[in-house]
Design an enzyme around this catalytic site. Sequence first.
Site, PDB file in Angstrom:
ATOM      1  N   CYS A   1     -16.581   6.063 -25.871  1.00 21.37           N
ATOM      2  CA  CYS A   1     -17.755   6.949 -25.894  1.00 21.37           C
ATOM      3  C   CYS A   1     -18.280   7.109 -24.464  1.00 21.37           C
ATOM      4  CB  CYS A   1     -18.820   6.400 -26.822  1.00 21.37           C
ATOM      5  SG  CYS A   1     -18.886   4.626 -26.832  1.00 21.37           S
TER       6      CYS A   1
ATOM      7  N   GLY B   1       0.783  -1.227   0.000  1.00 18.70           N
ATOM      8  CA  GLY B   1       0.000   0.000   0.000  1.00 18.70           C
ATOM      9  C   GLY B   1       0.813   1.273   0.000  1.00 18.70           C
TER      10      GLY B   1
ATOM     11  N   GLY C   1       2.800  -4.100  -4.032  1.00 19.88           N
ATOM     12  CA  GLY C   1       2.427  -4.283  -5.440  1.00 19.88           C
ATOM     13  C   GLY C   1       2.929  -3.072  -6.205  1.00 19.88           C
TER      14      GLY C   1
END
Length: 384
Positions: free
Chosen positions: A309, A214, A244
């Site tokens: 879109c 974290g 990570g």
Amino acid sequence: MTIPASALHDAAERFGTPLYVYDAAELDAALARVRAAFGTARVYYAMKANPNLTLLRRLHGAGVGFECVSPGELARAEAVGASGERILVNGPAKSETEYSAGGRLGATFIVDRAEEVALLPPHSRALVRVNPALAVSTHDHLATGAVGSKFGVTLAQAPRVLAALRDAGHTALGLHVHIGSAIRDAHDFTAAFGRLTELRAQTGPLAVLDAGGGWGLDADLGGIAREARAAASAFGAALWVEPGRYLVARAGTLLTRVVGTKRTGGTFCLVDAGMTELLRPMLYGALHPVTPLWDGGETGVWDIAGPACESGDLLARGVSLPQPRRGELLAIGEAGAYGAAMSSTYLTRSRPAEALYQAGGENGADWTLIRRRETPQDVWAAET
Ligand SMILES: Cc1ncc(COP(=O)(O)O)c(C=O)c1O
């Protein structure tokens, strides 16, 4: 990221865009920084950040283990040769496949609720995840240790779950805490580890304290490491960590080409990558550094918009750029974590290619393609 601009142009030419590129030197440097800060702590890479097999093999070769949160991630860990002590099975709602694969591989389980004690394979090794009930300095969707978060057991429940594990014949290794991702303020970790050490009187000494990951890229890593080591030693425990983002974010860059420009109510630089390749800006309001790979005279302020879109399909807002021209390249930095990993095939867009840069690397080539671009046929291959 130290890849020269000429090499980035070369990669975009060879592999097309949008393209994820990774700098092998920065990957190695990030791991070295973690090891320098955390000393002998065991490192488990949270592969959700970027599960590319080439990166996993590199980390496995460097002695790193893996934190896995799905059957697919366990299969990746196994595919690169990890087993036993090198695998953690985590997650708040594990499937039967995860219990059985984790058991077969001899992995360590992170128990997220008391009920799980009865679901583990016989004689498992396990840690108990504790929710320290804290507000932390990150986006709400990235906070995992807040009072109302779905993760872990409460501080009050934790000693009972450890005891239940022992009573059921498992090895209760110790405690686990992970308070969220991209946390900016190291004091949040101090607070979380402090809450855990309050349990010391009830738990007695433990074999392992897993301090999670974290760490924000600019957070004080040395400070976090110091606090984590102190918390582990309060339990007489070995320290494990699960970074990570920190291991892969800075190594990764998303290369995208300018498709055109548009001045309407806004001022848009339209590019060939968007939310389908890099979701973080849309999902978390994440800010990624944007570098134009062209020279130019007059500078203007642009919103970088993708091809989807969806009005929220913006990679960055208010970026200063020399006048963009169709075909020029933009480098979106700090994109190695939760970039390619969260890319999607929405709009039947093919997920991008990925390439690894290592000057004079494999067979003397600087670039290695580590994931080819998907084709539309790949995207619909599982449909019957
Ligand atoms: C349990 C656990 N450990 C480690 C990590 C890695 O976090 P980060 O990539 O922010 O270091 C995560 C990510 O959410 C996680 O849920």
